[in-house]
Write a protein that holds these residues in place. Sequence first.
Motif, PDB file in Angstrom:
ATOM      1  N   GLY A  91       1.223  -1.079  -0.260  1.00  0.00           N
ATOM      2  CA  GLY A  91       0.452   0.395   0.000  1.00  0.00           C
ATOM      3  C   GLY A  91       0.923   1.426  -0.326  1.00  0.00           C
ATOM      4  N   ASP A  92       0.503   2.152  -1.096  1.00  0.00           N
ATOM      5  CA  ASP A  92       1.120   3.105  -0.597  1.00  0.00           C
ATOM      6  C   ASP A  92       0.530   4.629  -0.509  1.00  0.00           C
ATOM      7  OD1 ASP A  92       3.659   2.603  -0.819  1.00  0.00           O
ATOM      8  OD2 ASP A  92       3.354   1.736  -2.644  1.00  0.00           O
ATOM      9  N   VAL A  93       0.886   5.500  -0.101  1.00  0.00           N
ATOM     10  CA  VAL A  93      -0.219   7.112  -0.378  1.00  0.00           C
ATOM     11  C   VAL A  93       1.011   7.876  -1.163  1.00  0.00           C
ATOM     12  CG1 VAL A  93      -0.704   8.943   1.431  1.00  0.00           C
ATOM     13  CG2 VAL A  93      -1.468   6.584   2.232  1.00  0.00           C
ATOM     14  N   GLU A 102      -3.674  12.609   6.476  1.00  0.00           N
ATOM     15  CA  GLU A 102      -2.754  13.188   7.547  1.00  0.00           C
ATOM     16  C   GLU A 102      -3.066  15.402   7.430  1.00  0.00           C
ATOM     17  OE1 GLU A 102       1.700  13.244   7.531  1.00  0.00           O
ATOM     18  OE2 GLU A 102       1.107  11.323   8.871  1.00  0.00           O
ATOM     19  N   GLY A 103      -4.665  15.203   6.370  1.00  0.00           N
ATOM     20  CA  GLY A 103      -5.382  16.917   6.147  1.00  0.00           C
ATOM     21  C   GLY A 103      -4.695  16.645   5.234  1.00  0.00           C
ATOM     22  N   GLU A 104      -3.864  15.622   4.066  1.00  0.00           N
ATOM     23  CA  GLU A 104      -3.995  15.683   2.981  1.00  0.00           C
ATOM     24  C   GLU A 104      -4.387  15.673   1.685  1.00  0.00           C
ATOM     25  OE1 GLU A 104      -1.566  19.114   2.075  1.00  0.00           O
ATOM     26  OE2 GLU A 104      -1.242  19.950   4.443  1.00  0.00           O
ATOM     27  N   LYS A 111      -8.565   2.613   5.751  1.00  0.00           N
ATOM     28  CA  LYS A 111      -9.532   2.655   7.512  1.00  0.00           C
ATOM     29  C   LYS A 111      -7.735   2.660   8.252  1.00  0.00           C
ATOM     30  CE  LYS A 111     -12.848   1.941  10.909  1.00  0.00           C
ATOM     31  NZ  LYS A 111     -13.147   0.670  11.070  1.00  0.00           N
ATOM     32  N   ALA A 112      -7.305   1.424   8.031  1.00  0.00           N
ATOM     33  CA  ALA A 112      -6.231   0.834   9.276  1.00  0.00           C
ATOM     34  C   ALA A 112      -5.560   1.620   8.316  1.00  0.00           C
ATOM     35  CB  ALA A 112      -5.362  -0.392   8.086  1.00  0.00           C
ATOM     36  N   HIS A 113      -4.942   2.809   7.266  1.00  0.00           N
ATOM     37  CA  HIS A 113      -3.667   3.215   7.050  1.00  0.00           C
ATOM     38  C   HIS A 113      -4.059   5.043   7.621  1.00  0.00           C
ATOM     39  CE1 HIS A 113      -1.340  -0.533   6.993  1.00  0.00           C
ATOM     40  NE2 HIS A 113      -2.743  -0.993   6.159  1.00  0.00           N
ATOM     41  N   ASP A 114      -5.255   5.060   8.064  1.00  0.00           N
ATOM     42  CA  ASP A 114      -6.329   6.551   8.134  1.00  0.00           C
ATOM     43  C   ASP A 114      -5.799   7.922   7.278  1.00  0.00           C
ATOM     44  OD1 ASP A 114      -5.532   6.417  11.081  1.00  0.00           O
ATOM     45  OD2 ASP A 114      -3.817   6.026  11.117  1.00  0.00           O
ATOM     46  N   CYS A 115      -6.364   6.928   5.913  1.00  0.00           N
ATOM     47  CA  CYS A 115      -6.627   7.564   4.642  1.00  0.00           C
ATOM     48  C   CYS A 115      -7.906   7.377   4.048  1.00  0.00           C
ATOM     49  CB  CYS A 115      -5.998   6.953   3.311  1.00  0.00           C
ATOM     50  SG  CYS A 115      -5.208   7.861   1.630  1.00  0.00           S
ATOM     51  N   ARG A 116      -8.384   8.669   4.232  1.00  0.00           N
ATOM     52  CA  ARG A 116     -10.192   8.476   4.434  1.00  0.00           C
ATOM     53  C   ARG A 116     -10.471   8.562   2.906  1.00  0.00           C
ATOM     54  NH1 ARG A 116      -8.318   9.615   8.853  1.00  0.00           N
ATOM     55  NH2 ARG A 116      -9.314   9.333  11.304  1.00  0.00           N
ATOM     56  N   ALA A 117     -11.656   8.010   2.635  1.00  0.00           N
ATOM     57  CA  ALA A 117     -11.778   8.081   1.264  1.00  0.00           C
ATOM     58  C   ALA A 117     -12.469   9.217   1.489  1.00  0.00           C
ATOM     59  CB  ALA A 117     -12.789   6.855   1.113  1.00  0.00           C
ATOM     60  N   ALA A 118     -12.364  10.291  -0.300  1.00  0.00           N
ATOM     61  CA  ALA A 118     -12.369  10.844  -0.237  1.00  0.00           C
ATOM     62  C   ALA A 118     -14.010  11.091  -1.373  1.00  0.00           C
ATOM     63  CB  ALA A 118     -11.318  11.976  -1.687  1.00  0.00           C
TER      64      ALA A 118
END
Length: 188
Positions: A94-96, A142-144, A181-188
């Motif tokens: 997984g990559d943000v 992280e807000g971005e 969800k696990a990696h704190d990347c909230r679906a936009a």
Amino acid sequence: MEAVRERPVGAAQGPGARVGATALGLVLLLGVAGCGGAEEFTVTEACGARVDPDTVAPLLPEGEKLEIEDTLSEPGKPRCKFYVDGELTLYLRGDVVETGFDPLEASEEGMGRLGDPAPADIGDGALLADHGAKVVRACTYEGERRQYVLSFDGVDHPEDTGDRRKAIERFARSYLPSALKAHDCRAA
């Protein structure tokens, strides 16, 4: 049957190491084959995210021993390698990443090595191939505004290519929301 859990030397530590820390409860293994024979494995968590065991099981061959190497190269970049009887059978990443480019377009040529990549309606776009997939979903991290890219390859099971592609798609659809969800990347 034997399950082995490893945390490699140099694995992430501290608050950003949630993926590595959750590795302790990563695998629940249940044997369903007869005595002394190969067994089917049940996995309930991968790369720090919950996984539907019914979607990952078809991607893994039967065997005597499942080993999952779960690492976090850095926050927002979990990695899991699944080995059955010492052979790499699934590599999950997984990559943000930044917005402003299409990770699928950038990967299309590389996905060719996985066999006949084709678009799929998963997340904001996906490429499914004979031996793996790449899925992209816009999210807030992280807000971005960012993109979460789920990639996995090394899949050779089930043996029938049509069945394998269906299993790959089913796993990707099921795992993506959990990984976000696990990696704190909230679906936009």
